[in-house]
Write an enzyme that holds these catalytic residues in place. Structure first.
Site, PDB file in Angstrom:
ATOM      1  N   ASP A 122      -0.826   7.983  -5.927  1.00 46.24           N
ATOM      2  CA  ASP A 122       0.300   7.051  -5.788  1.00 46.24           C
ATOM      3  C   ASP A 122       0.792   6.702  -7.192  1.00 46.24           C
ATOM      4  OD1 ASP A 122       1.850   4.573  -5.340  1.00 46.24           O
ATOM      5  OD2 ASP A 122       1.023   4.642  -3.321  1.00 46.24           O
ATOM      6  N   ILE A 123       2.107   6.774  -7.403  1.00 44.04           N
ATOM      7  CA  ILE A 123       2.623   6.511  -8.761  1.00 44.04           C
ATOM      8  C   ILE A 123       2.832   5.014  -9.037  1.00 44.04           C
ATOM      9  CG2 ILE A 123       3.644   8.785  -9.221  1.00 44.04           C
ATOM     10  CD1 ILE A 123       6.371   7.516  -8.374  1.00 44.04           C
ATOM     11  N   GLN A 127       6.089  -0.507   5.810  1.00 44.43           N
ATOM     12  CA  GLN A 127       6.111   0.932   5.517  1.00 44.43           C
ATOM     13  C   GLN A 127       7.412   1.215   4.770  1.00 44.43           C
ATOM     14  OE1 GLN A 127       6.013   3.668   8.890  1.00 44.43           O
ATOM     15  NE2 GLN A 127       5.847   5.454   7.538  1.00 44.43           N
ATOM     16  N   HIS A 171       1.387   8.470   5.959  1.00 50.78           N
ATOM     17  CA  HIS A 171       0.479   8.615   4.818  1.00 50.78           C
ATOM     18  C   HIS A 171      -0.657   7.615   4.936  1.00 50.78           C
ATOM     19  CE1 HIS A 171       3.779   5.877   3.698  1.00 50.78           C
ATOM     20  NE2 HIS A 171       2.891   5.218   2.996  1.00 50.78           N
ATOM     21  N   HIS A 178      -3.314   5.618   2.751  1.00 48.47           N
ATOM     22  CA  HIS A 178      -3.663   5.186   1.395  1.00 48.47           C
ATOM     23  C   HIS A 178      -5.183   5.147   1.268  1.00 48.47           C
ATOM     24  CE1 HIS A 178       0.304   3.175   0.268  1.00 48.47           C
ATOM     25  NE2 HIS A 178       0.423   3.140   1.581  1.00 48.47           N
TER      26      HIS A 178
HETATM   27  P1  AMP Z   1       4.098   2.419   2.164  1.00 49.49           P
HETATM   28  O1  AMP Z   1       5.193   3.229   2.819  1.00 49.49           O
HETATM   29  O2  AMP Z   1       4.463   0.964   2.004  1.00 49.49           O
HETATM   30  O3  AMP Z   1       2.766   2.582   2.835  1.00 49.49           O
HETATM   31  O4  AMP Z   1       3.887   2.933   0.698  1.00 49.49           O
HETATM   32  C1  AMP Z   1       4.526   4.038   0.146  1.00 49.49           C
HETATM   33  C2  AMP Z   1       3.786   4.380  -1.108  1.00 49.49           C
HETATM   34  O5  AMP Z   1       4.325   5.578  -1.630  1.00 49.49           O
HETATM   35  C3  AMP Z   1       3.896   3.310  -2.215  1.00 49.49           C
HETATM   36  O6  AMP Z   1       2.589   2.884  -2.574  1.00 49.49           O
HETATM   37  C4  AMP Z   1       4.600   4.043  -3.330  1.00 49.49           C
HETATM   38  O7  AMP Z   1       4.112   3.676  -4.604  1.00 49.49           O
HETATM   39  C5  AMP Z   1       4.290   5.495  -3.032  1.00 49.49           C
HETATM   40  N1  AMP Z   1       5.257   6.443  -3.562  1.00 49.49           N
HETATM   41  C6  AMP Z   1       6.591   6.417  -3.395  1.00 49.49           C
HETATM   42  N2  AMP Z   1       7.158   7.483  -4.008  1.00 49.49           N
HETATM   43  C7  AMP Z   1       6.138   8.191  -4.557  1.00 49.49           C
HETATM   44  C8  AMP Z   1       6.067   9.389  -5.318  1.00 49.49           C
HETATM   45  N3  AMP Z   1       7.167  10.078  -5.650  1.00 49.49           N
HETATM   46  N4  AMP Z   1       4.857   9.828  -5.712  1.00 49.49           N
HETATM   47  C9  AMP Z   1       3.742   9.133  -5.382  1.00 49.49           C
HETATM   48  N5  AMP Z   1       3.739   8.003  -4.675  1.00 49.49           N
HETATM   49  C10 AMP Z   1       4.923   7.528  -4.270  1.00 49.49           C
END
Ligand code: AMP
Ligand code: ZN
Length: 139
Positions: A30-31, A93, A99, A101
């Site tokens: 995760d970035i 989300q 995904h 985590h």
């Molecule tokens: P969520 O949809 O709230 O469960 O979280 C989405 C996750 O994706 C967040 O923690 C972001 O930091 C991560 N994220 C979004 N874009 C990228 C990317 N290009 N590379 C890696 N992680 C990402």
């Protein structure tokens, strides 16, 4: 053009810090990490959430997560790892591609915000009624 950012990562159109890949699954960092080693495990076939994902892809994601969590344990020696998966915008989300985590916590890192909430006694009658409604709907 493909809109889904994780589909674009799978296609290699957007870079990622890959930690694991097989036929059905990709895992990458995760970035915007909550902690060191915060990793996302995703199905290669687009599915928005737990309602949509196929049983086969769901199993593949979770079996892959077992491999990745072992690698996290072996390398980062965390004191715990939270596994978190959000479904729907109401649950915060943000990326609408399933995904999981994997969020490790090392001894020197603060408590994970996602793993700590206030424990309050619930209403047993209401919990029982809700359980009955859900269990009756299970297919
Ligand atoms: P969520 O949809 O709230 O469960 O979280 C989405 C996750 O994706 C967040 O923690 C972001 O930091 C991560 N994220 C979004 N874009 C990228 C990317 N290009 N590379 C890696 N992680 C990402
Ligand atoms: Zn996608």
């Amino acid at each position: 053009m493909e809109e889904c950012i994780f589909c674009r990562i799978i296609k290699g159109e957007i870079p990622s810090f890959k930690v694991y890949e097989d036929k059905k699954v990709l895992a990458f960092e995760d970035i915007n990490p909550i902690s060191t080693g915060h990793t996302l495990v995703i199905p290669k076939k687009h599915a928005e959430n737990l309602w949509e994902i196929s049983a086969e892809d769901l199993a593949a994601v979770h079996l892959a997560s077992k491999k990745v969590i072992k690698a996290i344990k072996d390398t980062l020696n965390p004191i715990g790892v939270a596994c978190l998966q959000l479904n729907g915008r109401g649950a915060n989300q943000i990326v609408m591609h399933y995904h999981l985590h994997l969020i490790p916590r090392s001894i020197e890192e603060p408590e994970l915000p996602v793993s700590s909430w206030e424990i309050k006694q619930g209403d047993m009658k209401s919990i029982k009624e809700t359980a009955e409604r859900i269990s009756e709907a299970v297919e």
